[in-house]
Design a protein around this motif. Structure first.
Motif, short mmCIF file in Angstrom:
data_model
loop_
_atom_site.label_atom_id
_atom_site.label_comp_id
_atom_site.label_asym_id
_atom_site.label_seq_id
_atom_site.Cartn_x
_atom_site.Cartn_y
_atom_site.Cartn_z
N PRO A 1 0.83 -1.21 0.00
CA PRO A 1 0.00 0.00 0.00
C PRO A 1 0.86 1.26 0.00
N ARG A 2 0.45 2.22 -0.75
CA ARG A 2 1.17 3.48 -0.81
C ARG A 2 1.04 4.20 0.53
N GLY A 3 2.15 4.78 1.00
CA GLY A 3 2.10 5.49 2.27
C GLY A 3 1.20 6.71 2.18
N PHE A 4 0.51 7.01 3.28
CA PHE A 4 -0.35 8.20 3.31
C PHE A 4 -0.48 8.67 4.74
N ASP A 5 -0.88 9.93 4.89
CA ASP A 5 -1.09 10.53 6.20
C ASP A 5 -2.48 10.12 6.68
N ALA A 6 -2.53 9.26 7.69
CA ALA A 6 -3.80 8.70 8.15
C ALA A 6 -4.73 9.78 8.70
N ASP A 7 -4.18 10.74 9.45
CA ASP A 7 -5.03 11.80 10.01
C ASP A 7 -5.62 12.67 8.90
N ARG A 8 -4.80 12.97 7.90
CA ARG A 8 -5.29 13.79 6.78
C ARG A 8 -6.39 13.03 6.02
N ALA A 9 -6.16 11.74 5.80
CA ALA A 9 -7.17 10.93 5.11
C ALA A 9 -8.46 10.86 5.92
N LEU A 10 -8.31 10.73 7.24
CA LEU A 10 -9.49 10.66 8.11
C LEU A 10 -10.26 11.98 8.10
N ALA B 1 -6.33 0.28 6.91
CA ALA B 1 -6.04 1.34 7.88
C ALA B 1 -7.22 1.66 8.79
N PHE B 2 -8.44 1.54 8.26
CA PHE B 2 -9.60 2.04 9.01
C PHE B 2 -10.70 1.00 9.23
N GLY B 3 -10.65 -0.13 8.55
CA GLY B 3 -11.74 -1.09 8.64
C GLY B 3 -12.80 -0.81 7.59
N ASN B 4 -14.02 -1.25 7.82
CA ASN B 4 -15.09 -1.04 6.85
C ASN B 4 -15.67 0.37 6.97
N LYS B 5 -16.67 0.66 6.20
CA LYS B 5 -17.25 2.01 6.18
C LYS B 5 -17.75 2.42 7.56
N ASP C 1 -16.71 1.31 10.49
CA ASP C 1 -15.54 1.56 11.34
C ASP C 1 -14.94 2.93 11.04
N LEU C 2 -14.86 3.25 9.75
CA LEU C 2 -14.32 4.55 9.33
C LEU C 2 -15.17 5.68 9.89
N PHE C 3 -16.48 5.50 9.86
CA PHE C 3 -17.37 6.54 10.39
C PHE C 3 -17.13 6.74 11.89
N ASP C 4 -17.00 5.66 12.63
CA ASP C 4 -16.75 5.78 14.07
C ASP C 4 -15.44 6.50 14.34
N LYS C 5 -14.43 6.22 13.53
CA LYS C 5 -13.14 6.90 13.69
C LYS C 5 -13.27 8.39 13.33
N ALA C 6 -14.08 8.68 12.32
CA ALA C 6 -14.31 10.09 11.95
C ALA C 6 -15.03 10.82 13.07
N LEU C 7 -16.00 10.15 13.69
CA LEU C 7 -16.73 10.76 14.81
C LEU C 7 -15.78 11.04 15.98
N ALA C 8 -14.90 10.10 16.26
CA ALA C 8 -13.93 10.31 17.34
C ALA C 8 -12.98 11.45 17.01
#
Length: 202
Positions: A12-21, A55-59, A61-68
Motif C-alpha cells: 500500500p502506498r504510504g499516506f497521512d492517516a489523520d489527513r485521510a481521516l 487502515a480504518f476497517g469497513n465504512k 468503522d471509518l465513520f466511528d473513527k471520523a466521529l472520534a
C-alpha cells in the motif's frame, strides 16, 4: 544474478492517516452516512479500498473513527467551555464557540453529529443511535458541570442542572441547523446574545 533489489509488489502506498481521516469526515459531514459511497470516500481520501480497509476497517468503522476525530478536534471548544470558572461562563463560552465552529471557513457548515446521520434507514439505524448517544454524552457532561456549580454555590439550588444543560444543548443544535441552511456567524451571534438572557448569572 542481478544486483538490483526486487521491487515490492502490492505494498500500500504510504499516506497521512489523520489527513485521510479528516477528508473522510468531511464526506460524511456533507453527504451523510448513507450518502457517502466508498468511491466518494476513497476518492476524497486519495487511497484505494484496500488501503482504506487495512487502515480504518469497513465504512462503519471509518465513520466511528471520523466521529472520534470530530470530538477530539472540532469539539475541543466544548472541553474548554466546561473548564470555565463559572456556570455562566461555561454556557457563554460553549455557545459563542459553537457559533464559530458551525460557521468555520473551509469546513462544512453546521454540525457533523447532526448532519452526518440524523436520519438513516432501518439498516443504518445504529448510526443515528450512535450520534444521539454522542450528543447525549455532551449534554450529561454539561449537566454535571452545572450540578457542580450548584454544589459550589455558583448557581442557586432553584436552578435545574438538567434543564439548563438541555437548554444550552438545544440552542447549540439549533445554531448548527441554521448554519447549515445558510445563517451567517453574525446571525448566530445575535441568537446567542438572546439565548444568554435566559440563563442565570452575570
Amino acid at each position: 544474478m542481478s544486483a538490483t533489489q526486487p521491487t515490492s509488489v502490492g505494498r500500500p502506498r504510504g499516506f497521512d492517516a489523520d489527513r485521510a481521516l479528516d477528508r473522510a469526515l468531511e464526506v460524511f459531514w456533507r453527504q451523510g452516512y448513507e450518502g457517502a459511497s466508498l468511491h466518494d470516500l476513497t476518492e476524497a481520501m486519495e487511497i484505494n479500498k484496500t488501503s482504506l480497509y487495512a487502515a480504518f476497517g469497513n465504512k462503519r468503522d471509518l465513520f466511528d473513527k471520523a466521529l472520534a476525530r470530530y470530538a477530539e478536534v472540532d469539539m475541543a471548544y466544548a472541553r474548554t467551555a466546561l473548564a470555565a470558572p463559572t456556570a455562566r461562563q461555561v454556557a457563554e463560552t460553549f455557545l459563542r464557540e459553537n457559533a464559530k465552529a458551525v460557521t468555520t471557513p473551509g469546513r462544512p457548515a453546521g454540525c457533523f453529529s447532526i448532519q452526518s446521520g440524523l436520519a438513516c434507514g432501518p439498516a443504518n439505524a445504529d448510526v443515528t443511535a450512535t450520534l444521539a448517544r454522542a450528543r447525549k454524552a455532551g449534554e450529561l457532561a454539561m449537566r454535571d458541570r452545572f450540578q457542580r456549580a450548584v454544589d459550589e454555590g455558583d448557581l442557586s439550588p432553584t436552578n435545574s442542572p438538567d434543564d439548563l444543560a438541555r437548554y444550552v444543548m438545544t440552542v447549540s443544535e439549533g445554531l448548527a441547523v441554521h448554519a447549515s441552511a445558510g445563517a451567517t456567524r453574525q446571525d448566530l451571534e445575535r441568537v446567542v446574545d438572546l439565548a444568554l438572557r435566559a440563563l442565570p448569572g452575570q
